[in-house]
Each structure stands twice: as structure tokens, then as C-alpha cells.
Design an enzyme around this catalytic site. Structure first.
Site, mmCIF file in Angstrom:
data_model
loop_
_atom_site.group_PDB
_atom_site.id
_atom_site.type_symbol
_atom_site.label_atom_id
_atom_site.label_comp_id
_atom_site.label_asym_id
_atom_site.label_seq_id
_atom_site.Cartn_x
_atom_site.Cartn_y
_atom_site.Cartn_z
ATOM 1 N N GLY A 1 -11.309 16.367 30.071
ATOM 2 C CA GLY A 1 -12.204 16.252 31.212
ATOM 3 C C GLY A 1 -12.603 14.831 31.529
ATOM 4 O O GLY A 1 -12.631 14.407 32.688
ATOM 5 N N ARG A 2 -12.912 14.035 30.500
ATOM 6 C CA ARG A 2 -13.372 12.665 30.732
ATOM 7 C C ARG A 2 -12.238 11.737 31.146
ATOM 8 O O ARG A 2 -12.488 10.584 31.510
ATOM 9 C CB ARG A 2 -14.075 12.143 29.489
ATOM 10 C CG ARG A 2 -13.243 12.228 28.209
ATOM 11 C CD ARG A 2 -14.123 12.044 26.983
ATOM 12 N NE ARG A 2 -13.410 12.214 25.727
ATOM 13 C CZ ARG A 2 -13.193 13.383 25.144
ATOM 14 N NH1 ARG A 2 -13.610 14.499 25.722
ATOM 15 N NH2 ARG A 2 -12.570 13.452 23.974
ATOM 16 N N LYS B 1 -23.744 24.784 23.359
ATOM 17 C CA LYS B 1 -23.372 25.725 24.418
ATOM 18 C C LYS B 1 -23.551 27.165 23.947
ATOM 19 O O LYS B 1 -24.102 28.013 24.658
ATOM 20 C CB LYS B 1 -21.918 25.506 24.841
ATOM 21 C CG LYS B 1 -21.665 24.257 25.649
ATOM 22 C CD LYS B 1 -20.189 24.201 26.029
ATOM 23 C CE LYS B 1 -19.856 22.984 26.852
ATOM 24 N NZ LYS B 1 -18.425 22.931 27.208
ATOM 25 N N GLU C 1 -22.999 25.931 33.798
ATOM 26 C CA GLU C 1 -23.751 25.103 34.740
ATOM 27 C C GLU C 1 -23.067 25.059 36.109
ATOM 28 O O GLU C 1 -23.707 25.194 37.161
ATOM 29 C CB GLU C 1 -23.901 23.679 34.195
ATOM 30 C CG GLU C 1 -24.670 23.586 32.888
ATOM 31 C CD GLU C 1 -23.765 23.641 31.656
ATOM 32 O OE1 GLU C 1 -24.197 23.191 30.591
ATOM 33 O OE2 GLU C 1 -22.617 24.136 31.782
ATOM 34 N N GLU D 1 -18.122 10.663 23.796
ATOM 35 C CA GLU D 1 -17.509 11.968 23.579
ATOM 36 C C GLU D 1 -16.149 11.824 22.920
ATOM 37 O O GLU D 1 -15.691 12.713 22.196
ATOM 38 C CB GLU D 1 -17.382 12.724 24.912
ATOM 39 C CG GLU D 1 -17.058 14.207 24.743
ATOM 40 C CD GLU D 1 -17.242 14.991 26.028
ATOM 41 O OE1 GLU D 1 -18.362 15.494 26.266
ATOM 42 O OE2 GLU D 1 -16.271 15.099 26.800
ATOM 43 N N HIS E 1 -34.783 -7.389 34.812
ATOM 44 C CA HIS E 1 -36.227 -7.176 34.945
ATOM 45 C C HIS E 1 -36.672 -5.907 34.225
ATOM 46 O O HIS E 1 -37.753 -5.383 34.511
ATOM 47 C CB HIS E 1 -36.598 -7.119 36.428
ATOM 48 C CG HIS E 1 -36.341 -8.409 37.141
ATOM 49 N ND1 HIS E 1 -37.309 -9.363 37.301
ATOM 50 C CD2 HIS E 1 -35.211 -8.906 37.696
ATOM 51 C CE1 HIS E 1 -36.791 -10.402 37.947
ATOM 52 N NE2 HIS E 1 -35.525 -10.151 38.206
ATOM 53 N N LYS F 1 -12.257 23.820 34.799
ATOM 54 C CA LYS F 1 -10.925 24.186 34.324
ATOM 55 C C LYS F 1 -10.804 25.694 34.097
ATOM 56 O O LYS F 1 -9.876 26.337 34.576
ATOM 57 C CB LYS F 1 -10.593 23.425 33.042
ATOM 58 C CG LYS F 1 -9.190 23.708 32.502
ATOM 59 C CD LYS F 1 -8.940 23.009 31.181
ATOM 60 C CE LYS F 1 -8.838 21.529 31.339
ATOM 61 N NZ LYS F 1 -8.402 20.845 30.081
#
Length: 543
Positions: A266-267, A503, A211, A352, A383, A205
Site C-alpha cells: 500500500g505505501r 485492527k 474505515e 511501516e 517558529h 485492495k
């Protein structure tokens, strides 16, 4: 008023005491039509919550609590553009991203729906040109690989959906995703790719996410090392951002920047320009079907009575287990390999959004909020960790997600898959008691080890098939479940201040790692020792 002090919560507390150790076996024996009575279907999506530790009275009390907490008003406020994200003083209008053109949604007096569709139209045009081969790299070759560079919501949603809908992607089109700043991730993503045929979608954004920009610069250097062309970046990179200046500074033509808005978290951003890579993968028409499916669930959430409202039912069940059973985790178990990334996607969506220890009014909540969300696809999980689900000392409410009709013709596989889904929910609910084990011939000395207490709750969600439309429904179902829970707990589900401290410290420590000075700052003794150890190895490695 805090939720624990409400009359509704007090009634639920007394009701929980009255249930005591009531077993699901008893409830099913007593309520012969319990299965159909506790199954709700909307637009092909089926939710069976009969194997939960609830009675009809439990559900009545939970839904009354939702009504007393003005959930209906909260739903309307969110869908209408009211600034319910109180700490950032803006709306949470991800639902506007899938609104039809003839609907009006106002933000500060401006109808945002035309802006949404203007971006969608540009996305459709661009995605179509990449898929058709009309968009070509700087050497004139068509694009055959798309690499999405993002992190968090700019990666998890598109990556999850691209895997789920891979059958919609042409065989000669490779769509990859990279998010982790670990250099191994970008190196492995780029391995074997042809720079002349590769397009990068950089999703950030602000276009300052460390990152994402670190990975993007590495990709740019990789491209430039092969393509000695001043126009290479402009033909092989596009951006999803709101920061035209930073985009241009990177070398991307701002004309190839696809914007979204600060009222999109964002999510929750998959239906926005963040979904550009997905649209290229599955095509504009299929992407439109995903939006229509999500819109269908939005309308259901807005209009259905709470007793038949799928997101509300899932939401209040989560509040029940968190508040009255101390259930600290929630498992999402998709019995479909295509939904393999869904648990990771829902981890961010849920934790979040609702992983908060402060209410909208700035007080401490008086009940526990979001659980830890985790999971893996069945049958792999059986399993791995199902031993704990069946015989562990911790109760883990589970969502089992199945797809009735597969996209392949190997029905033997699908019959076995679905048999396992149904068997696991039955085994969790009813278990096997010690006398039953002994009656089967198991030695008494071994019987205790082979006893399953049962009474482990689960909800079964069935989709008719996995398509863009039903995936859109499923995404919106969980979005609105999360909102329901956040609203009842009295927290803001749309900010995420908890990620900011890490951050800021990472930026500071990064500077200290790279500094020539021996000064390691005023960190604690543990962090200083770790930094010193890393700097020593780094010095040796760099000669």
C-alpha cells in the site's frame, strides 16, 4: 549473520570512538573542499551530505558495510521480482509499476508489465473522460469534484502528490481526500458539494477495509438522499480494488474497477491504480511524467556505484546515526509549501516498512531499526520546533528539501525561503560558541543562554523545480533509501504485521459497543471502564 556481529560493524564502532566529539567546524576547516566533495548530483537532483557527522573514512566504512551485506544483490533481487517479502512469500515490485512497455518482469513465470500497462491505459481513458466532461453523472452533468476515499497508502500518496502538483490541476476541478473514520472528516469533505457533479473513487485492495467502507457507505447515503436514481451509484462511484464481488455488492459496476496486485504494498502503490485520483487531478500525461521520474531513480539505484548512489548514501547515513548516535528520530523539512504532506507520507513509508523488531530469519535484531520520522514545511517549523533542533539535548538528523525554481513569479518570497533553508543548515552545523556571543556584546550572564553548540547533522536535497517528473524522483529516492536501510538491518521492509492486532481488537470492541448485552468481554480493567463510560454516553445520546 546479524549486522552487529560483522567485521564491518565492529570497524564502524571503533571508528565512531575515534571521532569522539569532533566538531563539524573542525572537519570543514580541515577539508576545504568538503562541500563539493560530499555533494552528489544525479539527473538534476542534488544531495549535499557535507554537514553530516562523517569523514571520508566514515563513508568508506559505511559503503563497505553495504557491500558486505550484499546490498547490490538485494537491489537486483527486488527489481527482478524475487520474493523478498519473505513472510508473505511474494515480491515487492512497485518498480514494475513504472517499467516501460518493452521491459519484462516475471512473477511466477508471468510477465506483469503488460498487465500494468493495461490498467494504466484504462486509467488514462477514464481520467481523460472525467477531465474533458465526457464522463457525466446520472443527471447528465459533468463531474467537477473527485473525492478519493481510502486510508494509509490508498490516501497518503495520492493526497501528498495532489497537493504537491496542484498547479497542474484545472481551476474548475476540485480533488479531495478523506481517510479518517472520524465522522467529522467525511462530513467536512462533503460539505458544499453538488452530488450531481461529484465522483467518488473508493480505494481498497480487498474492499473490506473498515474505515474506507464506512466512509464510502456514508458517501453513498449522501448521494442517494439527493439523487433518486437506481443508476446513481454506478455513475458516481468507481473502485480501485481486486475484489470484484464486493465492489459489485456495493453497487459499483465492476467494469469501473481498476485493479492492482498483491506484489504492490500500500505505501508503495501511488504509481498503480491507487493513483487514479491523482491522474484525474493532473492529467494522464503528467502522471506519466511522474512514472518516468521514478523510473529514472530506479535505474540510478540499480546501476550507480554506491559512492555516487543517492538512495544508498541517504540509507547508510541513517544507519550510522541510528546505530552509533542513538538518534531516535529523523526530521524531514521541506522548504516548499507544496510538499506539506511529504513528512506524513514518509512516516508511513519509513516506519511501516522498517519499524520491525524481528529479522528476516525470525530473530531479534541486535541493533535499533527505524527512527521516528516527523517534520513540517519550513519556514513554519522554524517558529515551532527548531528551538529543540538547535539547543535541545537530543540530536535529530534532518533532511532539508529545497526547490531551486518556484512555480510563481514572487522571487522575493522564494529568495527569503531559500535563505532560511541555507541559514538553518549552517546554524545547525556550526552553531555559535560562548566566546563568540560575548564578543558580540552579550552580557556574560546571558551568554550561555544564547550559545548554540552546533554539530547538529543535516542533509540538503535540492530539486531543480517541483514537477511530476522530479516528484517521481523524490518518491523513488526515499523508497530506495528505506529499502537500503531495511536490507542492511536484515529486516523485511515489505510486510506490516504490527498493524493487525489493533485492527482485530477494534472489530471485536466495535461489536461489544453496539451489542444489547451488558457484557463487556474479558478486557482489562482500564479498557472495561473506558468502554462502560462510552456506552453510557452513547445510550443517553441515542435516547
Amino acid at each position: 549473520m546479524s549486522i552487529a556481529s560483522t567485521p564491518g560493524w565492529r570497524k564502524l564502532r571503533e571508528h565512531r570512538k575515534s571521532l569522539g566529539t569532533t566538531h563539524l567546524r573542525e572537519l570543514f576547516d580541515r577539508e576545504r573542499a568538503r562541500g563539493p566533495a560530499m555533494t552528489v548530483e544525479y539527473d538534476g537532483v542534488v544531495v549535499d551530505y557535507a554537514k553530516n557527522l562523517v569523514t571520508a573514512e566514515t563513508m568508506d566504512l559505511l559503503l563497505a558495510l553495504a557491500a558486505d551485506r550484499d546490498l547490490a544483490a538485494g537491489i537486483e533481487a527486488m527489481l527482478s521480482g524475487y520474493p523478498i517479502n519473505t513472510t508473505e512469500r511474494r515480491p515487492a515490485l512497485h518498480t514494475a509499476l513504472r517499467a516501460p512497455r518493452d521491459v519484462s518482469v516475471l512473477v511466477d513465470g508471468r510477465d506483469v508489465v503488460p498487465d500494468v500497462h493495461a490498467v494504466l491505459d484504462r486509467m488514462r481513458e477514464f481520467a481523460g473522460s472525467v477531465r474533458s466532461g465526457a464522463w457525466r453523472g446520472c443527471t447528465g452533468k459533468p463531474i467537477r469534484t473527485v473525492v478519493n476515499i481510502g486510508i494509509g497508502g490508498s490516501d497518503l500518496g495520492p493526497a501528498m502528490a495532489a497537493l504537491a502538483l496542484r498547479e497542474c490541476t484545472p481551476a474548475d476541478l476540485d480533488v479531495r481526500f478523506v481517510s479518517n473514520v472520524d465522522g467529522h472528516a467525511i462530513k467536512r469533505t462533503l460539505r458544499g458539494l453538488d452530488p450531481e457533479r461529484t465522483l467518488f473513487v473508493v480505494a481498497s485492495k480487498t474492499f473490506t477495509t473498515v474505515e474506507t467502507l464506512t466512509n464510502a457507505r456514508t458517501a453513498r447515503a449522501w448521494l442517494s438522499a439527493t439523487l433518486d436514481d437506481p443508476h446513481a451509484v454506478a455513475r458516481h462511484f468507481v473502485a480501485v480494488s481486486t475484489n470484484a464481488r464486493e465492489v459489485a455488492e456495493f453497487g459499483i459496476d465492476p467494469a469501473n474497477m481498476f485493479e492492482f496486485w498483491d506484489w504492490v504494498g500500500g505505501r508503495y502503490s501511488l504509481p498503480s491504480a491507487i493513483g487514479l485520483s491523482l491522474m484525474i487531478a493532473i492529467g494522464p500525461e503528467r502522471f506519466g511524467e511522474l512514472l518516468v521520474g521514478a523510473r529514472s531513480m530506479d535505474e540510478h539505484f540499480r546501476s550507480a556505484p554506491f559512492s555516487r548512489n543517492l538512495p544508498v548514501l541517504l540509507g547508510v547515513l541513517g544507519v550510522w546515526y541510528r546505530g552509533f548516535f542513538d538518534a531516535q528520530t529523523h526530521a524531514v523539512l521541506p522548504y516548499d509549501e507544496r510538499l506539506g504532506r511529504l513528512p506524513a507520507y514518509l512516516q508511513q513509508l519509513d516506519m511501516e516498512s522498517n519499524g520491525k523488531s524481528v529479522t528476516r530469519e525470525g530473530a531479534s535484531p541486535d541493533v535499533d531499526t527505524a527512527p521516528i520520522v516527523w517534520g513540517e514545511p519550513g519556514t513554519n517549523g522554524q517558529h515551532a520546533f527548531f528551538q529543540l533542533l538547535h539547543q535541545g539535548t537530543t540530536i535529530v538528523p534532518c533532511d532539508f528539501i529545497g526547490v531551486l525554481e518556484p512555480a510563481h513569479s514572487d522571487l522575493e518570497h522564494h529568495d527569503l525561503l531559500m535563505a532560511n533553508l541555507f541559514a538553518q543548515t549552517e546554524a545547525l552545523a556550526f552553531g555559535r560558541f560562548q566566546d563568540e556571543v560575548i564578543a558580540e556584546g552579550v552580557p556574560e550572564s546571558q551568554a550561555r543562554h544564547r550559545t548554540f553548540t552546533g554539530n547538529r547533522p543535516s542533509t540538503t536535497i535540492l530539486l531543480p523545480r517541483l514537477t511530476p517528473y522530479t516528484l517521481g524522483q523524490l518518491i523513488a529516492l526515499y523508497e530506495h533509501k528505506v529499502f537500503t536501510q531495511g536490507w542492511l538491518w536484515g529486516i523485511n521492509s515489505f510486510d506490516q504485521w504490527g498493524v493487525e492486532l489493533g485492527k482485530a481488537l477494534a472489530n471485536r470492541i466495535h461489536d461489544e459497543i453496539r451489542a444489547d448485552s451488558a457484557d463487556l468481554g474479558d478486557h482489562d480493567s482500564s479498557t472495561r471502564a473506558l468502554l462502560q463510560r462510552y456506552r453510557q454516553v452513547r445510550t443517553i445520546r441515542n435516547g
